[in-house]
Design a protein around this motif. Structure first.
Motif, PDB file in Angstrom:
ATOM      1  N   TYR A 417       0.821  -1.222   0.000  1.00 29.38           N
ATOM      2  CA  TYR A 417       0.000   0.000   0.000  1.00 29.38           C
ATOM      3  C   TYR A 417       0.851   1.265   0.000  1.00 29.38           C
ATOM      4  CZ  TYR A 417      -4.314   2.624   0.945  1.00 29.38           C
ATOM      5  OH  TYR A 417      -5.401   3.458   0.857  1.00 29.38           O
ATOM      6  N   VAL A 418       2.147   1.126   0.269  1.00 24.18           N
ATOM      7  CA  VAL A 418       3.001   2.319   0.292  1.00 24.18           C
ATOM      8  C   VAL A 418       3.707   2.480  -1.050  1.00 24.18           C
ATOM      9  CG1 VAL A 418       3.271   2.275   2.792  1.00 24.18           C
ATOM     10  CG2 VAL A 418       4.954   1.105   1.352  1.00 24.18           C
ATOM     11  N   SER A 419       4.000   3.731  -1.365  1.00 19.20           N
ATOM     12  CA  SER A 419       4.508   4.054  -2.694  1.00 19.20           C
ATOM     13  C   SER A 419       5.893   3.467  -2.964  1.00 19.20           C
ATOM     14  CB  SER A 419       4.582   5.572  -2.868  1.00 19.20           C
ATOM     15  OG  SER A 419       3.385   6.161  -2.445  1.00 19.20           O
ATOM     16  N   GLU A 424       1.552  -0.524  -5.913  1.00 21.33           N
ATOM     17  CA  GLU A 424       0.309   0.264  -5.890  1.00 21.33           C
ATOM     18  C   GLU A 424       0.215   1.135  -7.141  1.00 21.33           C
ATOM     19  OE1 GLU A 424      -0.261   3.799  -5.020  1.00 21.33           O
ATOM     20  OE2 GLU A 424       1.867   4.230  -5.153  1.00 21.33           O
ATOM     21  N   ARG A 428      -2.901   1.408  -9.832  1.00 19.08           N
ATOM     22  CA  ARG A 428      -3.503   2.668 -10.275  1.00 19.08           C
ATOM     23  C   ARG A 428      -3.394   2.844 -11.787  1.00 19.08           C
ATOM     24  NH1 ARG A 428      -0.686   6.602  -8.935  1.00 19.08           N
ATOM     25  NH2 ARG A 428       0.969   5.662  -7.700  1.00 19.08           N
TER      26      ARG A 428
ATOM     27  N   HIS B 251       4.374   7.446   2.323  1.00 23.34           N
ATOM     28  CA  HIS B 251       3.602   7.911   1.175  1.00 23.34           C
ATOM     29  C   HIS B 251       2.806   6.720   0.690  1.00 23.34           C
ATOM     30  CE1 HIS B 251       5.561  11.795   0.966  1.00 23.34           C
ATOM     31  NE2 HIS B 251       6.637  11.146   1.402  1.00 23.34           N
ATOM     32  N   LYS B 252       1.492   6.891   0.696  1.00 25.86           N
ATOM     33  CA  LYS B 252       0.637   5.735   0.472  1.00 25.86           C
ATOM     34  C   LYS B 252      -0.283   5.941  -0.727  1.00 25.86           C
ATOM     35  CE  LYS B 252      -1.499   6.012   4.475  1.00 25.86           C
ATOM     36  NZ  LYS B 252      -1.055   7.342   4.902  1.00 25.86           N
ATOM     37  N   MET B 253      -0.902   4.836  -1.135  1.00 27.99           N
ATOM     38  CA  MET B 253      -1.868   4.866  -2.224  1.00 27.99           C
ATOM     39  C   MET B 253      -3.101   5.690  -1.857  1.00 27.99           C
ATOM     40  SD  MET B 253      -3.627   1.472  -3.727  1.00 27.99           S
ATOM     41  CE  MET B 253      -4.647   1.476  -5.194  1.00 27.99           C
ATOM     42  N   GLY B 254      -3.511   5.620  -0.616  1.00 27.67           N
ATOM     43  CA  GLY B 254      -4.723   6.311  -0.189  1.00 27.67           C
ATOM     44  C   GLY B 254      -4.682   6.647   1.283  1.00 27.67           C
ATOM     45  N   ILE B 255      -5.849   6.910   1.851  1.00 27.72           N
ATOM     46  CA  ILE B 255      -5.994   7.441   3.220  1.00 27.72           C
ATOM     47  C   ILE B 255      -4.812   8.351   3.553  1.00 27.72           C
ATOM     48  CG2 ILE B 255      -7.576   5.709   4.156  1.00 27.72           C
ATOM     49  CD1 ILE B 255      -5.169   4.400   5.600  1.00 27.72           C
ATOM     50  N   LEU B 427     -11.769   4.488  -4.302  1.00 28.97           N
ATOM     51  CA  LEU B 427     -11.092   3.242  -4.686  1.00 28.97           C
ATOM     52  C   LEU B 427      -9.753   3.103  -3.959  1.00 28.97           C
ATOM     53  CD1 LEU B 427     -11.161   0.779  -6.680  1.00 28.97           C
ATOM     54  CD2 LEU B 427      -9.723   2.134  -8.155  1.00 28.97           C
ATOM     55  N   ARG B 428      -8.961   4.174  -3.969  1.00 29.59           N
ATOM     56  CA  ARG B 428      -7.636   4.098  -3.339  1.00 29.59           C
ATOM     57  C   ARG B 428      -7.750   3.930  -1.826  1.00 29.59           C
ATOM     58  NH1 ARG B 428      -5.374   8.551  -3.348  1.00 29.59           N
ATOM     59  NH2 ARG B 428      -6.796   9.873  -4.536  1.00 29.59           N
ATOM     60  N   ASP B 429      -8.635   4.704  -1.223  1.00 30.08           N
ATOM     61  CA  ASP B 429      -8.790   4.619   0.230  1.00 30.08           C
ATOM     62  C   ASP B 429      -9.259   3.230   0.661  1.00 30.08           C
ATOM     63  OD1 ASP B 429      -8.079   7.280   0.407  1.00 30.08           O
ATOM     64  OD2 ASP B 429     -10.049   8.029   0.981  1.00 30.08           O
ATOM     65  N   SER B 430     -10.171   2.664  -0.133  1.00 25.21           N
ATOM     66  CA  SER B 430     -10.785   1.397   0.274  1.00 25.21           C
ATOM     67  C   SER B 430      -9.797   0.226   0.271  1.00 25.21           C
ATOM     68  CB  SER B 430     -11.959   1.058  -0.649  1.00 25.21           C
ATOM     69  OG  SER B 430     -11.486   0.727  -1.949  1.00 25.21           O
ATOM     70  N   ARG B 431      -8.718   0.362  -0.513  1.00 23.39           N
ATOM     71  CA  ARG B 431      -7.854  -0.811  -0.731  1.00 23.39           C
ATOM     72  C   ARG B 431      -7.127  -1.274   0.528  1.00 23.39           C
ATOM     73  NH1 ARG B 431      -5.964  -4.800  -1.028  1.00 23.39           N
ATOM     74  NH2 ARG B 431      -5.115  -6.031  -2.746  1.00 23.39           N
ATOM     75  N   ILE B 432      -6.797  -0.326   1.426  1.00 20.30           N
ATOM     76  CA  ILE B 432      -6.008  -0.691   2.618  1.00 20.30           C
ATOM     77  C   ILE B 432      -6.755  -1.653   3.522  1.00 20.30           C
ATOM     78  CG2 ILE B 432      -6.788   1.341   3.956  1.00 20.30           C
ATOM     79  CD1 ILE B 432      -3.382  -0.510   4.178  1.00 20.30           C
TER      80      ILE B 432
END
Lengths: 585, 585
Positions: A417-419, A424, A428, B251-255, B427-432
């Protein structure tokens, strides 16, 4: 952390054994001199380019994105240099005619190239991806002087084209577009209007950009029968700037290295391509190629997902597994690929990726055959199959690209989940391919309504014949009889379900629309089944020492036990979809 | 563009009709005075808070993200103010004991609150989301002075807690963790080590932060039996700063509004919670609540996806549909919700979202019953059911949250992929949520291996009994007999498949691990089926004029025709998974 190595061994397996393409090439005038060594060399060099030039700027391109200032787009660091290397390597010329400076190589090799470009850097490859379709379109429909002037520039990479279809109110429905074009005395046109979501609408890779623009002539009929196609260059003679303005770029979920532009045409000078009001027909020539390309994006993402997930799963240790490979004793924790859920995910990644590669390359090979093979009837046959398969490639592959990227992300756990690990980014980036170039819902309608029900089932019958032929061959191949029998049964089911849909559609006009998505997935899974039967069979012909032998048989076994059950599910869904769908309020 | 309105009407339907919760409350000592008007008012105010305070800073929070400078985290604009409003509104106290300043309301109402918080702003709600679990853990296991000192601060929101489990080498496998704690003469401990992926590890919402840290005492056994739990406040007495350092944020995909921190503990002062080496048991008390919370994130994302997709589909016009609602004549283009593929997507969004709401709230209600209802046996029964259902809620709901967000994105077409509409953020937030709080694969193993096969099937039999009871009731309810018969058949199949898995597991130890994921999805779909039978049945008791009546019957019809077929697919997959999985190389 994220890396990409071109899967050359499997690409060769598909081209040389699954397709036996070299034997087919030898029977064509165009490719009879293409020897296997050259084909392999092309793949190897494309692999080097993608892993050494494009993959290293994939994550940085995502982080930086494109910037837009004072009406101009700047691409991320390294994108321009990579494009110079691309054109100098002759990659833009690969599958183009020698008459225009091309290398005259098969679409099949181009498909392998495209897979690598998209897998290693989808954002970057958006700039070059449209070029071949535009080349085909201009070659078929442009006036002679435009062909003479611009085709060599496209082939050399001196210019990059765009496709300007979408407008704010006209996405899936191009019939609603409003851009207009007024004829001038000198034979040119003045094009005016706004276009949205134009990939590569502006950038710094090439000085000139050739916009292919759909617009309406004065008095043109409403809807899609009143649309014409125009060539509108960014730069005119003597580097005079045409009145095409980039108005901004989109902030997107992914493919951030690709500039998605709003363009404003204000009396821009352009030239008609093809006949007036026949713009969609002119564009149609690039459709099979463009949709195959998008499908290859899905394949590329699945491949990138598979190899990154595999490498991580081989290294990362967490918890003890219930079963270990023979000879390995328990430690505090096992590599996660020992855990059954992870093994299942990894095998699904492999089975789908390698299966899609066979099917996708087959379509590219059919496009070569449709152009260069034997008799007119042979060509027609190949084209018919390619056209039937194209919506499946576009929609099923991109659906799988996204799904497998998500599966791979899950293998990484929190690190996914991290860049930093960039898996991820694969998720996307992959998501757009389900939308553009005809949404996957439109592909499903195209497949079932037009390609299967629409031509009395001839193309579909041809496909079933190919699959049954494979099943008959595999029935006699050692270790493949079980797979062959499964494939034969699947063909019977496909035939029956199409007959049932056809019958039902007569009394319930909406029925095929309701089940088109299920039918497309059914076809996708069936094609993977076909790919694995043939893959297992032809792998038996490899030397015992070749590790591909064991891998193909193993993966085919996995496919039939763990992936194929989706086919019966889709059939049950199709047969059960009798209830009318309510309208939502 | 993105918006969120709390689905109060459906929440009330579930609480008042599906669960008949007010009748249950009346029979408990704790909630006997809770009247319906108050419960409704709580929901309405929570809805206002989520739509008016949290939703407006959801997209901006994603764009800005958190920043980290000089060892301190700053949250996005508006996050602090929203937190002040949250604590002033008493939301942190909702389901806490009055003894510690709480409002003593049911978990069920808290579940509705949590759904709204996560749906309207998942990034923000990460800060508050952990608090209730920490509250439960400390209430059950902390020494008296810690309870007296800190529980009122958690309840009032003066402090926010964290859960510090993960270390770089210890994710799913906490047994591998290395953080250590040394006892001091004053009864406190010195905690040292590095923790990774700590949500809210630092922030500017509350001055003090209470870290709940898993660490090893000197001489503790290796693995998960040598782990103890410690409370390590960021600030000690007299605002003295403890030696806990935030080393960076991910640095994350979401949240992106949630600060995911690396923390370094260097001889930080802490206190033992619960018994030495029994840290996992102490944490276990918060597990059901925490996993239910994560499931509610999936539900929240599905709800946000559903309502945004619906609103867009009602407005956007593209192409003519094959069938229109009665009385509507053809225009140049129809609203896209007329198109069958879109209608099917929208109905799936509604069927899954509303179905999950019923099942998720049921589990919250069971947790209330397990604490407050009648006899010891009644409580044990409710807890047993809640524990069985918890992994399904966590994994199936989060799987659906991501899937439905992707479905909703597809409705938006190209607009779905650009940030402007923010559905891509959903979509991004939900993935975690598929990853943290025990990955969905771990949930699947927990369900099948531990909860179903592990207790001789008692809890599972209790679940089937509940479902069959519903089926018997619905068989006599008008318009519901067909659904009831389907549910009854499904129960028979579930019973048979569990028996088959149990038998097969005896001879193939890996078999249940191979099929655990399919089994969890099967249970998820079956629970939705149960939700829709009961939903349809109790909706028949509403007045004819209530539009919920028609909607529930319509959606139940859709569910049984279009969603339920997945159950047979999962059963076929489980029964077919005989082939051993190869080890990937």
């Amino acid at each position: 952390m994220w890396q990409y190595q071109a899967p050359l061994r499997d690409m060769q397996f598909v081209i040389e054994h699954w397709l036996e393409a070299p034997q087919a090439w030898a029977q064509t005038e165009r490719f009879q001199d293409l020897d296997l060594a050259l084909a392999r060399q092309v793949l190897e060099e494309a692999g080097r380019f993608s892993s050494q030039v494009l993959a290293p700027i994939n994550s940085s391109g995502d982080r930086q994105g494109c910037s837009f200032e004072a009406g101009r787009v700047t691409t991320p660091a390294g994108f321009v240099e990579a494009y110079v290397a691309y054109t100098e390597g002759g990659w833009s010329a690969l599958a183009c005619d020698e008459a225009y400076g091309g290398q005259g190589l098969p679409q099949l090799l181009d498909a392998a190239l495209q897979e690598m470009l998209y897998a290693s850097n989808h954002g970057w490859a958006m700039y070059t991806g449209i070029a071949h379709g535009a080349y085909l379109c201009l070659k078929a429909h442009a006036p002679q002087w435009i062909k003479a002037r611009y085709l060599p520039q496209i082939v050399s990479g001196e210019v990059l084209p765009t496709m300007c279809l979408t407008e704010p109110q006209a996405g899936s429905d191009v019939g609603l577009l409003r851009c207009r074009a007024e004829p001038q005395d000198d034979g040119s046109y003045r094009v005016s209007g706004s276009k949205l979501f134009i990939s590569g609408g502006d950038h710094d890779l090439s000085a000139n950009i050739l916009h292919l623009v759909l617009a309406r002539l004065p008095g043109a009929p409403a809807g899609s029968r009143g649309i014409s196609l125009f060539l509108v260059p960014k730069l005119l003679d003597h580097h005079q700037v045409n009145s095409v303005r980039c108005d901004g770029i989109e902030h997107k979920m992914g493919i951030k290295g690709s500039a998605t532009c709003s363009l404003v045409f204000e009396q821009a000078q352009g030239w008609l391509i093809g006949e007036a009001n026949r713009g969609l027909a002119a564009m149609f020539v690039m459709m099979n190629s463009a949709r195959l390309h998008v499908g290859l994006q899905g394949l590329g993402h699945a491949e990138a997902a598979w190899q990154n997930a595999r490498d991580y799963a081989l290294e990362r240790k967490q918890m003890r597994a219930p079963v270990r490979p023979a000879g390995i004793s328990a430690d505090a924790a096992d590599p996660i690929h020992f855990h059954p859920a992870m093994r299942r995910t990894l095998l699904e990644l492999r089975a789908c990726t390698e299966g899609m590669r066979a099917v996708g390359y087959w379509v590219a090979h059919l496009l070569d055959e449709a152009e260069h093979q034997g008799s007119q009837a042979d060509r027609q046959y190949a084209l018919q199959l390619a056209e039937l398969l194209t919506p499946v490639i576009k929609a099923f592959f991109t659906d799988q690209g996204f799904r497998q990227a998500s599966n791979a992300l899950q293998v990484f756990g929190g690190y996914g989940y991290v860049s930093e690990f960039a898996i991820e980014q694969t998720l996307r980036d992959s998501r757009i391919a389900m939308i553009y170039e005809g949404s996957n819902e439109i592909q499903a309608n195209d497949l079932l309504l037009r390609k299967v029900l629409g031509d009395d089932g001839r193309a579909f019958a041809a496909l079933l014949a190919v699959m049954r032929q494979e099943s008959a061959l595999a029935l006699d191949a050692s270790e493949c009889a079980g797979f062959a029998a499964e494939l034969e049964r699947l063909c019977d089911k496909l035939e029956a379900v199409v007959a049932a849909v056809r019958e039902r559609a007569g009394e319930d006009v909406e029925y095929p629309y309701r089940v088109a998505g299920d039918f497309l997935r059914l076809c996708g899974v069936a094609l993977l089944g076909f790919a694995w039967v043939r893959g297992a069979r032809v792998s038996r012909l490899l030397p015992d020492s070749d590790p591909v032998r064991a891998s193909k048989l193993q993966t085919a076994q996995f496919f039939f036990a763990y992936v194929l059950p989706e086919a019966d599910y889709r059939i049950a869904s199709i047969r059960g979809a009798m209830a009318r769908l309510a309208f939502v309020e």
